[in-house]
Write an enzyme that holds these catalytic residues in place. Structure first.
Site, PDB file in Angstrom:
ATOM      1  NE  ARG A  41      -6.243   1.661  -0.091  1.00 45.88           N
ATOM      2  CZ  ARG A  41      -7.357   1.115   0.404  1.00 45.88           C
ATOM      3  NH1 ARG A  41      -7.692   1.301   1.661  1.00 45.88           N
ATOM      4  NH2 ARG A  41      -8.122   0.366  -0.366  1.00 45.88           N
ATOM      5  CG  HIS A 134       0.208  -0.802  -1.931  1.00 46.31           C
ATOM      6  ND1 HIS A 134      -0.336   0.156  -1.104  1.00 46.31           N
ATOM      7  CD2 HIS A 134      -0.836  -1.357  -2.590  1.00 46.31           C
ATOM      8  CE1 HIS A 134      -1.637   0.173  -1.264  1.00 46.31           C
ATOM      9  NE2 HIS A 134      -1.964  -0.725  -2.152  1.00 46.31           N
ATOM     10  NE  ARG A 137      -4.486  -2.299   0.917  1.00 45.81           N
ATOM     11  CZ  ARG A 137      -5.635  -2.407   1.548  1.00 45.81           C
ATOM     12  NH1 ARG A 137      -5.662  -2.544   2.847  1.00 45.81           N
ATOM     13  NH2 ARG A 137      -6.775  -2.367   0.884  1.00 45.81           N
ATOM     14  CE1 TYR A 169      -3.601  -3.576  -3.441  1.00 42.45           C
ATOM     15  CE2 TYR A 169      -3.329  -5.243  -1.757  1.00 42.45           C
ATOM     16  CZ  TYR A 169      -3.300  -3.920  -2.149  1.00 42.45           C
ATOM     17  OH  TYR A 169      -2.964  -2.951  -1.251  1.00 42.45           O
TER      18      TYR A 169
END
Length: 186
Positions: A41, A134, A137, A169
């Site tokens: 993060r 983000h 990631r 995600y």
């Protein structure tokens, strides 16, 4: 906050690196490239101190979860870190703020999330992508999944508790999972 995506094309990943360096400087390019390789993060990435790195291993406590993370650094990441350390031997943080007014007159601080967000948004607008902090990631998770097709492995890397969260995600839809089942016949 706007939802950002994983970058699913290698050429786009390289183009983002190039544009970050050209428009925002080498440090932002390093944030992108090292961030892609660590899958942390942004709060954890920016908080990395050189003292957190021992040889080829990074050890940190994640801000959000409080979990300990131990990450073995790949060759590209070790080279970038060595270059940063050589260029800034007195820095405490891997991504230390040093160009703002008054930086020399205050204790060392890392770059702010806001500065990185601004740089990524600038490049994202140019490329017409939803690019954010983000994205690094998510991109790492997406490419690991593409390589191994092992959701459990991706979950462990991202330190997630739920398969559903990991699938969403990394941008893998049920339709893509169904397609995998159709394509693989044993």
């Amino acid at each position: 906050m706007k939802e950002v995506d994983a970058i699913k094309d290698h050429d786009t990943i390289k183009l983002i690196s190039y544009l970050l360096e050209r428009q925002c400087g080498e440090q932002m390019r390093d944030v992108w490239e090292i961030g892609l390789n660590l899958a942390l993060r942004i709060s954890d990435l920016l908080a990395i101190r050189f003292s957190d790195i021992e040889g080829d291993t990074l050890r940190i406590q994640e801000c959000k979860t409080g979990k300990q993370a131990r990450i073995v650094l790949n060759a590209k990441t070790r080279e970038r870190i060595a270059a940063i350390r050589a260029a800034h031997p007195l820095h405490v943080y891997l991504f230390q703020s040093y160009r703002s007014q008054g930086a020399a007159n205050r204790p060392p601080r890392p770059l702010t999330r806001r500065a990185v967000t601004k740089a990524f948004m600038l490049v994202g607008e140019e490329l017409k992508l939803d690019l954010g902090t983000h994205s690094m990631r998510k991109t790492r998770g997406y490419w690991l999944y593409q390589q191994c097709k092992d959701l459990g492995r991706v979950m462990r890397m991202l330190r997630h508790q739920s398969e559903a969260v990991t699938l969403r995600y990394i941008g893998i839809s049920q339709q893509q999972v169904d397609q995998d089942f159709l394509q693989l016949e044993i």
